[in-house]
Design an enzyme around this catalytic site. Structure first.
Site, short mmCIF file in Angstrom:
data_model
loop_
_atom_site.label_atom_id
_atom_site.label_comp_id
_atom_site.label_asym_id
_atom_site.label_seq_id
_atom_site.Cartn_x
_atom_site.Cartn_y
_atom_site.Cartn_z
N ASP A 26 53.46 52.44 29.44
CA ASP A 26 52.37 53.42 29.50
C ASP A 26 52.92 54.85 29.48
OD1 ASP A 26 49.79 52.47 29.39
OD2 ASP A 26 49.58 52.12 31.55
N GLN A 61 46.88 48.14 35.01
CA GLN A 61 45.69 48.81 34.48
C GLN A 61 45.10 49.72 35.55
OE1 GLN A 61 44.50 48.32 31.20
NE2 GLN A 61 43.21 50.06 31.73
N LYS A 74 44.29 44.42 24.85
CA LYS A 74 45.75 44.47 24.81
C LYS A 74 46.32 43.08 24.55
CE LYS A 74 45.69 48.61 27.56
NZ LYS A 74 45.72 49.27 28.87
#
Ligand code: NAD
Length: 289
Positions: free
Chosen positions: A124, A101, A57
């Protein structure tokens, strides 16, 4: 038995195309409005797969000209400490999108973390606000992996309307949001899971088949309808160290019209869609004029 072989959907190339478009858009945003999209990633603990994702990322941010920030926290970080950092990022004008995460260590409640993120910065797409927007047919940030699948279908101009779509897997990050996205585009959607009776029979009906179970080789060639579009989301590490999908690729190729490989299919699309969500969040930023 047909002789023809499926078109292999090149997720690597499409992901690169999307990232090139994002890079150009980012330059424009910088030139026209002085905005640099910013993405932050928080990693708690030292899970090795998560470390690889986080690095990916960060690199992708650099490639498209985003500001990127990384928070690496020890595994014994408390939920309160993590919530404090989330609060700071919610208020941080440089950061337009951020994520924690997953998975987080067991002493931290995943829902509490997801719900603490400002929905506008929830790139997300996991916050109940964004899930609700998707549910009600007016999506804002969409979950990245299913959004990436929709992008692949669209860029290959695969018709969705009226098609019989079968999804194997009902997780919150893939199966369920994808079902809503396909439904929105007028597919007839069936979602299968571990308690589904006659899985093969249901899967064989699919004109669009999405395998997202995390079970290597569970979709065999005889389960694939002739001419089906086969999307393999599974990423499974075999004992040999090789990566495999949920679909027996060589056999499914002989039946499908289109198929995604593993690796190089759905996988590369996830980060591209994360960047896209972040760019969208930055574009609506009216604090920095
Ligand atoms: P999960 O474990 O949360 O969910 C799996 C789902 O599949 C469950 O709903 C379960 O009921 C169903 N399932 C499992 N085995 C089954 C079987 N034998 N028959 C019928 N249903 C079955 O997994 P997830 O997080 O949704 O991920 C699924 C797979 O996709 C994994 O291999 C994961 O690595 C991969 N994945 C890839 C990406 C990406 O490409 N970027 C992103 C997320 C997940």
């Amino acid at each position: 038995m047909g002789e023809s072989m499926a078109v292999i959907i090149d997720g690597k190339k499409i992901s690169q195309d999307v990232r090139n478009e994002i890079r150009e858009e980012t330059l424009r945003l910088k030139d026209d409005r002085g905005i640099v999209p910013g993405l932050a990633v928080i990693l708690v603990g030292d899970d090795s797969a998560s470390q690889i994702y986080v690095r990916g990322k960060k690199n992708a941010c650099g490639e498209v000209g985003f500001l990127s920030r990384e928070y690496r926290l020890p595994a014994d970080t408390s939920e309160a400490e993590l919530l404090d950092i989330i609060g700071e990022l919610n208020r941080d004008h440089e950061i337009h999108g951020f994520l924690v995460q997953l998975p987080v260590p067991e002493h931290i409640r995943t829902e509490a973390i997801i719900e603490a993120i400002d929905p506008g910065k929830d790139v997300d797409g996991f916050h109940p606000y964004n899930v609700g927007r998707l549910f009600s047919g007016n999506p804002y940030h969409r979950a990245c992996t299913p959004a990436g699948i929709m992008e692949l279908l669209d860029r290959y101009e695969i018709e969705i309307k009226g098609k019989e779509a079968v999804i194997v897997g009902r997780s919150n990050i893939v199966g369920k949001p994808l079902a809503l996205m396909l439904l929105e585009r007028h597919a007839t959607v069936t979602v299968c899971h571990t308690r589904t009776k006659d899985l093969s029979g249901v899967v064989r009906r699919a004109e669009i088949l999405v395998a997202a179970a995390g079970s290597p080789g569970m979709i065999t060639g005889n389960m694939v309808r002739d001419g089906a579009v086969v999307i393999d989301v599974g990423i499974n590490r075999l004992d040999t160290g090789k990566l495999a999908g949920d679909v027996v690729f060589a056999d499914a190729c002989k039946k499908a019209s289109y198929i995604t490989p593993v690796p190089g299919g759905v996988g590369p699309m996830t980060i591209a869609m994360l960047l896209k969500n972040t760019l969208n969040a930055a574009s609506v930023d009216d604090k920095q004029q």
